[in-house]
Design a protein around this motif. Structure first.
Motif, PDB file in Angstrom:
ATOM      1  N   TYR A  33      -0.380  -9.224 -17.939  1.00 39.64           N
ATOM      2  CA  TYR A  33       0.576  -9.980 -17.132  1.00 39.64           C
ATOM      3  C   TYR A  33       1.623  -9.040 -16.551  1.00 39.64           C
ATOM      4  O   TYR A  33       2.009  -9.162 -15.392  1.00 39.64           O
ATOM      5  CB  TYR A  33       1.248 -11.054 -17.991  1.00 39.64           C
ATOM      6  N   GLY A  34       2.062  -8.064 -17.380  1.00 39.11           N
ATOM      7  CA  GLY A  34       3.053  -7.117 -16.892  1.00 39.11           C
ATOM      8  C   GLY A  34       2.515  -6.279 -15.744  1.00 39.11           C
ATOM      9  O   GLY A  34       3.225  -5.932 -14.812  1.00 39.11           O
ATOM     10  N   ALA A  35       1.213  -5.952 -15.808  1.00 39.58           N
ATOM     11  CA  ALA A  35       0.628  -5.102 -14.777  1.00 39.58           C
ATOM     12  C   ALA A  35       0.248  -5.886 -13.533  1.00 39.58           C
ATOM     13  O   ALA A  35       0.314  -5.390 -12.429  1.00 39.58           O
ATOM     14  CB  ALA A  35      -0.611  -4.395 -15.337  1.00 39.58           C
ATOM     15  N   MET A  59      -3.014  -4.651  -7.033  1.00 41.22           N
ATOM     16  CA  MET A  59      -3.169  -5.741  -6.079  1.00 41.22           C
ATOM     17  C   MET A  59      -4.646  -5.991  -5.813  1.00 41.22           C
ATOM     18  O   MET A  59      -5.096  -7.142  -5.789  1.00 41.22           O
ATOM     19  CB  MET A  59      -2.463  -5.362  -4.767  1.00 41.22           C
ATOM     20  N   GLY A  60      -5.420  -4.921  -5.622  1.00 41.29           N
ATOM     21  CA  GLY A  60      -6.841  -5.064  -5.341  1.00 41.29           C
ATOM     22  C   GLY A  60      -7.565  -5.771  -6.472  1.00 41.29           C
ATOM     23  O   GLY A  60      -8.372  -6.672  -6.238  1.00 41.29           O
ATOM     24  N   ILE A  61      -7.243  -5.379  -7.708  1.00 35.95           N
ATOM     25  CA  ILE A  61      -7.909  -5.997  -8.868  1.00 35.95           C
ATOM     26  C   ILE A  61      -7.515  -7.467  -8.972  1.00 35.95           C
ATOM     27  O   ILE A  61      -8.355  -8.333  -9.228  1.00 35.95           O
ATOM     28  CB  ILE A  61      -7.561  -5.214 -10.149  1.00 35.95           C
ATOM     29  N   ALA A  62      -6.226  -7.755  -8.723  1.00 36.24           N
ATOM     30  CA  ALA A  62      -5.784  -9.152  -8.783  1.00 36.24           C
ATOM     31  C   ALA A  62      -6.498  -9.992  -7.739  1.00 36.24           C
ATOM     32  O   ALA A  62      -6.961 -11.103  -8.022  1.00 36.24           O
ATOM     33  CB  ALA A  62      -4.272  -9.220  -8.583  1.00 36.24           C
ATOM     34  N   VAL A  63      -6.618  -9.454  -6.522  1.00 37.45           N
ATOM     35  CA  VAL A  63      -7.306 -10.199  -5.456  1.00 37.45           C
ATOM     36  C   VAL A  63      -8.769 -10.422  -5.824  1.00 37.45           C
ATOM     37  O   VAL A  63      -9.305 -11.526  -5.655  1.00 37.45           O
ATOM     38  CB  VAL A  63      -7.178  -9.447  -4.106  1.00 37.45           C
ATOM     39  N   SER A  66       0.817  -1.218   0.000  1.00 38.68           N
ATOM     40  CA  SER A  66       0.000   0.000   0.000  1.00 38.68           C
ATOM     41  C   SER A  66       0.847   1.262   0.000  1.00 38.68           C
ATOM     42  O   SER A  66       0.409   2.295   0.456  1.00 38.68           O
ATOM     43  CB  SER A  66      -0.952  -0.008   1.190  1.00 38.68           C
ATOM     44  N   LYS A  67       2.081   1.181  -0.492  1.00 38.28           N
ATOM     45  CA  LYS A  67       2.911   2.384  -0.499  1.00 38.28           C
ATOM     46  C   LYS A  67       2.573   3.290  -1.677  1.00 38.28           C
ATOM     47  O   LYS A  67       2.733   4.487  -1.601  1.00 38.28           O
ATOM     48  CB  LYS A  67       4.389   2.005  -0.551  1.00 38.28           C
ATOM     49  N   LYS A  68       2.139   2.668  -2.789  1.00 44.59           N
ATOM     50  CA  LYS A  68       1.811   3.460  -3.968  1.00 44.59           C
ATOM     51  C   LYS A  68       0.401   3.117  -4.407  1.00 44.59           C
ATOM     52  O   LYS A  68       0.008   1.953  -4.404  1.00 44.59           O
ATOM     53  CB  LYS A  68       2.769   3.120  -5.118  1.00 44.59           C
ATOM     54  N   THR A  69      -0.366   4.122  -4.833  1.00 43.28           N
ATOM     55  CA  THR A  69      -1.748   3.874  -5.214  1.00 43.28           C
ATOM     56  C   THR A  69      -1.832   2.949  -6.425  1.00 43.28           C
ATOM     57  O   THR A  69      -2.696   2.081  -6.485  1.00 43.28           O
ATOM     58  CB  THR A  69      -2.460   5.200  -5.527  1.00 43.28           C
ATOM     59  N   SER A  70      -0.906   3.109  -7.383  1.00 42.31           N
ATOM     60  CA  SER A  70      -0.993   2.278  -8.587  1.00 42.31           C
ATOM     61  C   SER A  70      -0.822   0.811  -8.246  1.00 42.31           C
ATOM     62  O   SER A  70      -1.587  -0.042  -8.707  1.00 42.31           O
ATOM     63  CB  SER A  70       0.059   2.728  -9.593  1.00 42.31           C
ATOM     64  N   GLY A  73      14.612   4.893 -18.969  1.00 42.74           N
ATOM     65  CA  GLY A  73      13.222   5.205 -19.248  1.00 42.74           C
ATOM     66  C   GLY A  73      12.352   3.975 -19.403  1.00 42.74           C
ATOM     67  O   GLY A  73      11.162   4.093 -19.668  1.00 42.74           O
ATOM     68  N   CYS A  74      12.938   2.789 -19.272  1.00 42.08           N
ATOM     69  CA  CYS A  74      12.145   1.559 -19.355  1.00 42.08           C
ATOM     70  C   CYS A  74      11.860   1.075 -17.931  1.00 42.08           C
ATOM     71  O   CYS A  74      12.471   1.539 -16.978  1.00 42.08           O
ATOM     72  CB  CYS A  74      12.889   0.470 -20.110  1.00 42.08           C
ATOM     73  N   SER A  75      10.904   0.136 -17.813  1.00 43.65           N
ATOM     74  CA  SER A  75      10.588  -0.387 -16.500  1.00 43.65           C
ATOM     75  C   SER A  75      11.584  -1.481 -16.148  1.00 43.65           C
ATOM     76  O   SER A  75      11.365  -2.654 -16.407  1.00 43.65           O
ATOM     77  CB  SER A  75       9.155  -0.924 -16.480  1.00 43.65           C
TER      78      SER A  75
END
Lengths: 201, 284
Positions: A100-102, A41-45, A32-36, B63-65
């Protein structure tokens, strides 16, 4: 309609998974350190909760009850959810690399997360564990409850991460900065959510 | 049907439970195997090899992840090898070989802060009591330093540095050249744009970013560049030119004679040799 509103309110507000039931505390404090990342995490759960309920509820009702092995439910559910998440990860990696990346890194983290296991345990049997009335349960209500339990989880995650992001801007006593203030924040969020427990369904 | 009432003997009951689990495990195992086969993703071997040769700092300077994102971009031709400042030249040569391209000769670089003001030399315009970050300080009239090109010293660069190479003392950021990996995180983070890369072997650098005229600089800072142009005149190799009231050093011409360092009336051309001479191996 009454049952629908009762289930939604119970899942999101009155019996919120994090604030009232204290399930899923590890992602609540850890991611929960970053909103993104909290939203990811919330969507995955939420996704895993819905899928797990979709699989475990029929297995419990149509396999485990006839065979009279209900007492094995926890260990069986862990089995099923863990393998389900494994398969889900592989499928997402193939079907949508962007998703998958997200989300991919969160999926192994929530393999049989207590919140996920909690949903699958609560929806079996009748509704007394969810809305306090002994109404009959079916798979539709079960999935609805799982979906809104995930929504409630995501809501609290986003509130928490927003507050932690803001807290970064303030000077903090050294003893409180970092994790301790996160615990205090969590405490205040839980107290705020206690107000909802006075809603009578 | 009640599976457990087949027999009254306890050990057979236990055996049945174990059997149930063994069967379920086998079933799930086969299922995972099938799904794994059906949804197999062919990972490009080239990307893995490139990733193994990258520094793995995951600094995001390109600039990449992370390094994996950079590796896949490299393989697709979406990024240049020179975007990465962290990977050593030897490893870059390996990657260039993998990609089938020629590696351009690059010198390693380090980041420096082009300001030497701090609290002593440059006073505050007003008292700032907001969020302790450079970004929010700079959003108020360009920060509370009297010089609008000065380091605000709130440590945004320090916060983003992955190698802890930046120290902020007396409201002035300093980069430790031995630790700096030149990832560029601080360059992006600095709201005043006063951090830049110089070659790691550069003997001197200019510790001021003020583009103002001499008199204006005199009023606000004790050590700012007054654009007198003495350095450009005394340089025996013609390595210094004046641009926007600031000396610009051509490091290809600079020999490190340090004439400019001696002649600068404001002492803002700073010798980096002092740091180098501390180590006995370096004899210039």
């Amino acid at each position: 309609m009454g049952t629908f509103i009762a289930i939604v309110l119970a899942a999101v507000l009155t019996n919120n998974f994090i604030t009232a039931k204290t399930y899923g505390i590890c992602p609540f404090l850890g991611v929960s350190k970053k909103t993104s990342s909290a939203a990811g995490m919330g969507i995955a759960v939420t996704l895993v909760m819905v899928l797990a309920t979709l699989v475990t509820y029929p297995i419990y009702t149509y396999v485990m009850i006839p065979l009279k092995i209900e007492f094995l439910e926890i260990i069986f559910f862990i089995f099923i959810i863990a393998s389900l998440v494994q398969m889900l990860e592989k499928i997402i990696q193939k079907v949508s690399p962007t998703l998958y990346g997200a989300m991919g890194i969160y999926l192994p983290l929530i393999t049989t997360n207590c919140a996920v296991l909690g949903v699958t345990e609560l929806v079996i049997g009748d509704m007394s564990k969810i809305i306090g009335e002994a109404a009959t349960m079916n798979i539709g209500w079960a999935v609805l409850y799982a979906l809104f339990a995930g929504v409630g989880f995501t809501l609290v995650m986003i509130i928490m991460s927003g507050m932690r992001e803001k807290l970064n801007y303030y000077k903090m006593p050294k003893a409180l900065s970092g994790f301790p203030i996160a615990m205090v924040t969590a405490c205040f969020i839980c107290m705020a959510f206690m107000v909802f427990s006075y809603i009578s369904l | 049907m009640n599976l457990l009432e087949i027999t009254n003997q306890t050990w057979i009951t236990v055996g049945i439970v174990a059997g149930i689990f063994a069967g379920t495990a086998l079933l799930i195992g086969i299922l995972i195997l099938v799904v794994g086969k059906v949804f197999k993703v062919n990972v490009d071997e080239k990307i893995t090899k490139i990733l193994n040769n990258l520094a793995g700092a995951n600094c995001g300077g390109c600039g990449c992840s992370g390094c994996s994102g950079f590796a896949s971009k490299l393989a697709n031709g979406g990024a240049e090898l020179s975007d990465c400042h962290v990977t050593s030249p030897e490893k870059k040569a390996e990657i260039a070989k993998l990609l089938g391209i020629e590696l351009k000769d690059e010198e390693p670089t380090v980041a420096v802060v082009h300001c030497n003001a701090g609290n002593q030399n440059c006073e505050d315009k007003f008292e700032y009591k907001g969020n302790p970050t450079c970004a929010s300080n700079a959003s108020l009239l360009g920060g509370n330093k009297a010089c609008s090109y000065a380091c605000l010293g709130c440590g945004d660069c320090k916060a983003v540095c992955p190698e802890n190479a930046i120290e902020v003392t007396d409201r002035l950021a300093k980069v430790d050249p031995d630790r700096c990996i030149s990832c560029g995180a601080c360059i992006t983070a600095c709201p005043k744009d006063i951090i830049d890369r110089i070659p790691a072997s550069a003997p001197i650098y200019v510790a001021c970013s003020s583009k103002c005229k001499g008199k204006d600089v005199m009023n606000v800072c004790k050590v700012g560049c007054i654009a007198c142009g003495i350095c450009a005149k005394v340089c025996p190799h013609g390595a210094i030119t004046m641009q926007d009231n600031l000396p610009v050093i051509d490091y290809t011409k600079c020999t490190g004679c340090l004439t400019c360092v001696e002649k600068c009336p404001r002492h803002i051309i700073i010798s980096r040799k002092v740091i180098a001479e501390e180590t006995p191996a370096e004899t210039a």
